[in-house]
Design a protein around this motif. Sequence first.
Motif, PDB file in Angstrom:
ATOM      1  N   ASP A 146       0.930  -1.089  -0.037  1.00 57.98           N
ATOM      2  CA  ASP A 146       0.462   0.056  -0.188  1.00 57.98           C
ATOM      3  C   ASP A 146       1.107   1.617  -0.398  1.00 57.98           C
ATOM      4  O   ASP A 146       0.476   1.875  -0.739  1.00 57.98           O
ATOM      5  N   HIS A 147       1.513   1.299   0.828  1.00 60.46           N
ATOM      6  CA  HIS A 147       2.938   2.674   0.509  1.00 60.46           C
ATOM      7  C   HIS A 147       3.989   2.394   0.273  1.00 60.46           C
ATOM      8  O   HIS A 147       4.535   2.922   0.360  1.00 60.46           O
ATOM      9  N   GLY A 148       4.255   1.545  -0.602  1.00 56.71           N
ATOM     10  CA  GLY A 148       5.954   0.850  -0.664  1.00 56.71           C
ATOM     11  C   GLY A 148       6.340   2.512  -2.215  1.00 56.71           C
ATOM     12  O   GLY A 148       7.244   2.706  -1.928  1.00 56.71           O
ATOM     13  N   LYS A 149       5.351   3.191  -3.250  1.00 55.41           N
ATOM     14  CA  LYS A 149       6.245   4.418  -3.977  1.00 55.41           C
ATOM     15  C   LYS A 149       5.928   5.274  -2.314  1.00 55.41           C
ATOM     16  O   LYS A 149       7.112   6.483  -3.083  1.00 55.41           O
ATOM     17  N   ALA A 150       5.235   5.691  -1.721  1.00 54.33           N
ATOM     18  CA  ALA A 150       5.513   6.792  -0.591  1.00 54.33           C
ATOM     19  C   ALA A 150       6.879   6.488  -0.315  1.00 54.33           C
ATOM     20  O   ALA A 150       7.791   7.478  -0.098  1.00 54.33           O
ATOM     21  N   LEU A 151       7.295   5.063   0.275  1.00 53.97           N
ATOM     22  CA  LEU A 151       8.796   5.076   0.869  1.00 53.97           C
ATOM     23  C   LEU A 151       9.401   5.179   0.113  1.00 53.97           C
ATOM     24  O   LEU A 151      11.042   5.630   0.577  1.00 53.97           O
ATOM     25  N   THR A 152       9.581   5.265  -0.798  1.00 55.29           N
ATOM     26  CA  THR A 152      10.498   5.433  -2.341  1.00 55.29           C
ATOM     27  C   THR A 152      10.269   6.381  -2.177  1.00 55.29           C
ATOM     28  O   THR A 152      11.857   6.916  -2.207  1.00 55.29           O
ATOM     29  N   SER A 153       9.708   7.089  -2.475  1.00 58.22           N
ATOM     30  CA  SER A 153       9.940   8.627  -2.556  1.00 58.22           C
ATOM     31  C   SER A 153      10.660   9.593  -1.028  1.00 58.22           C
ATOM     32  O   SER A 153      10.925  10.705  -1.307  1.00 58.22           O
ATOM     33  N   LEU A 154      10.760   8.728  -0.004  1.00 61.33           N
ATOM     34  CA  LEU A 154      11.307   9.278   1.258  1.00 61.33           C
ATOM     35  C   LEU A 154      12.548   9.024   1.158  1.00 61.33           C
ATOM     36  O   LEU A 154      13.099   8.476   2.287  1.00 61.33           O
ATOM     37  N   GLY A 155      12.774   8.467   0.219  1.00 60.85           N
ATOM     38  CA  GLY A 155      14.190   7.284   0.334  1.00 60.85           C
ATOM     39  C   GLY A 155      14.536   5.800   0.832  1.00 60.85           C
ATOM     40  O   GLY A 155      15.677   5.886   1.129  1.00 60.85           O
ATOM     41  N   THR A 156      13.329   5.208   0.872  1.00 61.16           N
ATOM     42  CA  THR A 156      13.677   3.863   1.859  1.00 61.16           C
ATOM     43  C   THR A 156      12.896   3.345   0.677  1.00 61.16           C
ATOM     44  O   THR A 156      12.341   2.785   0.420  1.00 61.16           O
ATOM     45  N   THR A 157      14.019   2.386   1.008  1.00 59.91           N
ATOM     46  CA  THR A 157      13.268   0.621   0.899  1.00 59.91           C
ATOM     47  C   THR A 157      12.732  -0.651   0.488  1.00 59.91           C
ATOM     48  O   THR A 157      12.856   0.173   1.890  1.00 59.91           O
ATOM     49  N   ARG A 158      11.564  -0.714   0.500  1.00 61.67           N
ATOM     50  CA  ARG A 158      11.074  -2.132   0.985  1.00 61.67           C
ATOM     51  C   ARG A 158      11.765  -2.641   1.943  1.00 61.67           C
ATOM     52  O   ARG A 158      11.305  -3.097   2.743  1.00 61.67           O
ATOM     53  N   ARG A 159      12.599  -3.376   1.318  1.00 61.13           N
ATOM     54  CA  ARG A 159      13.664  -4.206   2.219  1.00 61.13           C
ATOM     55  C   ARG A 159      13.946  -3.695   3.474  1.00 61.13           C
ATOM     56  O   ARG A 159      14.182  -3.997   4.271  1.00 61.13           O
ATOM     57  N   HIS A 160      14.571  -2.363   3.317  1.00 63.39           N
ATOM     58  CA  HIS A 160      14.811  -1.287   4.799  1.00 63.39           C
ATOM     59  C   HIS A 160      14.521  -0.912   5.121  1.00 63.39           C
ATOM     60  O   HIS A 160      13.483  -1.442   6.431  1.00 63.39           O
TER      61      HIS A 160
END
Length: 262
Positions: free
Chosen positions: A202-216
């Motif tokens: 649900d929030h993967g794109k937001a996390l990516t825009s914040l500089g956080t990978t899904r794995r992290h």
Amino acid sequence: MTAIEDFGGWLRDFEAQALRRAERGDPAWEAGARLDPAVVRSMQRFQVGEGSDGRILIAKAVDAADPDYTAAIRLFVAEEQNHARLLERLLAAAGEPTIAGHWSDAVFRRLRRSLGLRLELMVLMVAEVIALPYYGAIRDGIDDPLAAEVAARILADEERHVPFHCDRLRASFTDLTPATRAVAVAGWWAITAGATAVVLYDHGKALTSLGTTRRHFAGRVATHFHRATTHVRGPRPATSRRPAPAAGTIRRPDTGRAYAHM
């Protein structure tokens, strides 16, 4: 649920935090905010999750017959509702609306409300440990001062909420046999893994825009959850021992015991 923890210290902590919030006042909403569309959608969904009235949780706390704990739970619910208000005001500052609901929040609440206090707190803790890296990612990765301040305020509360719930859960886990505790924690991990997968979807794109990978992000959730379950399953420290907190720890109020920084 066996009441072996003294929640008077937690009650005083929540009361003190309420006074500090009143004295500090709100962020400068008039400054406005500029948010990435993916972050807007993510915040809208988290805002729904923060906005529960807490009636059922409070009723279960009342049934536990610990007045200090019940009063602390009421203040905990008030803090969560304040988080919803802060996110609503932040979205408004960015010219964005809130949403009425989201399927993931509806499922989560239905699951929590069908359980007793111990199991409800276990499910609630899943949301709390996910909130830690989520608001940390916003605080550290967003290019907007107002959003960073709101995230920092919410994160500071969540860092207190985790050890608060851990104390109550540790008290309740003393009623279980070692085998039952092991099964409960295994199921708890499974719920956490499932909830993390939903958040990443649900929030993967937001996390990516914040500089956080899904794995992290998933790794941070696992780390936080491992620390929480270790706290819950660990031996109850003697109340007479008051060790100095190690570097990078949070002292739980009036107990003299330290909890690993989340």
